[in-house]
Design a protein around this motif. Structure first.
Motif, mmCIF file in Angstrom:
data_model
loop_
_atom_site.group_PDB
_atom_site.id
_atom_site.type_symbol
_atom_site.label_atom_id
_atom_site.label_comp_id
_atom_site.label_asym_id
_atom_site.label_seq_id
_atom_site.Cartn_x
_atom_site.Cartn_y
_atom_site.Cartn_z
ATOM 1 N N TYR A 1 0.830 -1.202 0.000
ATOM 2 C CA TYR A 1 0.000 0.000 0.000
ATOM 3 C C TYR A 1 0.867 1.256 0.000
ATOM 4 C CZ TYR A 1 -3.335 3.514 1.567
ATOM 5 O OH TYR A 1 -4.090 4.639 1.670
ATOM 6 N N ASP A 2 1.913 1.265 0.830
ATOM 7 C CA ASP A 2 2.816 2.420 0.870
ATOM 8 C C ASP A 2 3.541 2.613 -0.462
ATOM 9 O OD1 ASP A 2 2.160 3.154 3.429
ATOM 10 O OD2 ASP A 2 3.859 2.112 4.376
ATOM 11 N N ILE A 3 3.967 1.527 -1.072
ATOM 12 C CA ILE A 3 4.656 1.612 -2.367
ATOM 13 C C ILE A 3 3.720 2.204 -3.420
ATOM 14 C CG2 ILE A 3 5.624 0.239 -4.260
ATOM 15 C CD1 ILE A 3 6.808 -1.619 -2.089
ATOM 16 N N ARG A 4 2.483 1.711 -3.457
ATOM 17 C CA ARG A 4 1.508 2.244 -4.424
ATOM 18 C C ARG A 4 1.241 3.720 -4.163
ATOM 19 N NH1 ARG A 4 -1.970 -2.730 -3.613
ATOM 20 N NH2 ARG A 4 -1.228 -4.167 -5.182
ATOM 21 N N LYS A 5 1.126 4.080 -2.892
ATOM 22 C CA LYS A 5 0.861 5.469 -2.534
ATOM 23 C C LYS A 5 2.010 6.372 -2.991
ATOM 24 C CE LYS A 5 -0.426 8.294 1.431
ATOM 25 N NZ LYS A 5 -0.643 8.313 2.883
ATOM 26 N N GLU B 1 4.306 10.335 -6.801
ATOM 27 C CA GLU B 1 5.334 10.700 -7.778
ATOM 28 C C GLU B 1 4.704 11.007 -9.138
ATOM 29 O OE1 GLU B 1 8.167 7.519 -7.899
ATOM 30 O OE2 GLU B 1 9.009 8.031 -5.937
ATOM 31 N N ARG B 2 3.737 10.189 -9.539
ATOM 32 C CA ARG B 2 3.066 10.411 -10.816
ATOM 33 C C ARG B 2 2.330 11.749 -10.815
ATOM 34 N NH1 ARG B 2 -0.813 6.089 -11.405
ATOM 35 N NH2 ARG B 2 0.951 4.752 -10.978
ATOM 36 N N ASP B 3 1.632 12.040 -9.707
ATOM 37 C CA ASP B 3 0.933 13.320 -9.594
ATOM 38 C C ASP B 3 1.910 14.487 -9.624
ATOM 39 O OD1 ASP B 3 -1.503 12.078 -9.488
ATOM 40 O OD2 ASP B 3 -1.718 12.238 -7.300
ATOM 41 N N GLN B 4 3.032 14.340 -8.931
ATOM 42 C CA GLN B 4 4.036 15.396 -8.904
ATOM 43 C C GLN B 4 4.606 15.638 -10.301
ATOM 44 O OE1 GLN B 4 7.368 14.524 -6.388
ATOM 45 N NE2 GLN B 4 8.123 16.611 -6.411
ATOM 46 N N MET B 5 4.889 14.579 -11.033
ATOM 47 C CA MET B 5 5.412 14.724 -12.391
ATOM 48 C C MET B 5 4.370 15.385 -13.296
ATOM 49 S SD MET B 5 8.508 13.676 -12.516
ATOM 50 C CE MET B 5 8.816 13.344 -14.222
ATOM 51 N N GLU B 6 3.114 15.034 -13.124
ATOM 52 C CA GLU B 6 2.041 15.627 -13.933
ATOM 53 C C GLU B 6 1.918 17.118 -13.645
ATOM 54 O OE1 GLU B 6 -0.951 15.875 -16.705
ATOM 55 O OE2 GLU B 6 0.370 14.199 -16.304
ATOM 56 N N ARG B 7 1.973 17.482 -12.358
ATOM 57 C CA ARG B 7 1.899 18.899 -12.001
ATOM 58 C C ARG B 7 3.098 19.659 -12.562
ATOM 59 N NH1 ARG B 7 2.179 18.513 -6.365
ATOM 60 N NH2 ARG B 7 1.443 16.402 -6.265
ATOM 61 N N LYS B 8 4.278 19.053 -12.508
ATOM 62 C CA LYS B 8 5.490 19.694 -13.030
ATOM 63 C C LYS B 8 5.369 19.900 -14.544
ATOM 64 C CE LYS B 8 10.473 19.088 -13.360
ATOM 65 N NZ LYS B 8 11.602 18.192 -13.111
ATOM 66 N N ARG B 9 4.860 18.891 -15.239
ATOM 67 C CA ARG B 9 4.699 18.984 -16.688
ATOM 68 C C ARG B 9 3.701 20.087 -17.046
ATOM 69 N NH1 ARG B 9 1.302 17.627 -20.379
ATOM 70 N NH2 ARG B 9 -0.074 16.523 -18.962
#
Length: 120
Positions: free
Chosen positions: A37-41, A46-54
């Motif tokens: 669960y922690d790994i998925r979270k 990270e995916r959300d952060q990369m999307e916001r950065k993009r």
């Protein structure tokens, strides 16, 4: 399934039936589930952060592009008088040159020269 296997082998009890073994298996499965669960979270974060950065980079790029376009338009408008003056002076000089070319008359082809062949 484990009970069926135990009956075939002739055992009357299963490892999970023992409370100590059951608690141990339960704790290991529970810790594994929490770790997954922690790994998925973390992956989702990270995916959300990369999307916001993009998206931020894309917005900055669009803002920079519009800024450059606005500066170019301002410069183009600022040089309008210079361009108009250059065009007018060009047209004034052009009309005089046309009168001279018409006064010379039609073009004449060059005179033909006869070919000389060496005597043998």
């Amino acid at each position: 399934e484990k009970k069926k296997l135990a009956k075939k082998e002739g055992r009357t009890w299963i490892e999970e039936d023992d409370p100590d073994t059951y608690n141990k298996l339960f704790k290991t499965l529970l810790t594994k589930m929490f770790a997954d669960y922690d790994i998925r979270k973390k992956q989702i974060e990270e995916r959300d952060q990369m999307e916001r950065k993009r998206q931020r980079e894309q917005e900055d790029e669009i803002a920079e592009k519009t800024k450059k376009e606005k500066e170019w338009k301002q410069e183009w408008e600022g040089t309008r008088n210079v361009r108009v003056d250059n065009w007018r002076s060009f047209q004034k000089g052009k009309s005089k040159k046309k009168a001279k070319t018409k006064a010379t008359g039609p073009l004449k082809p060059p005179k033909l020269k006869q070919e000389k062949r060496p005597e043998t």
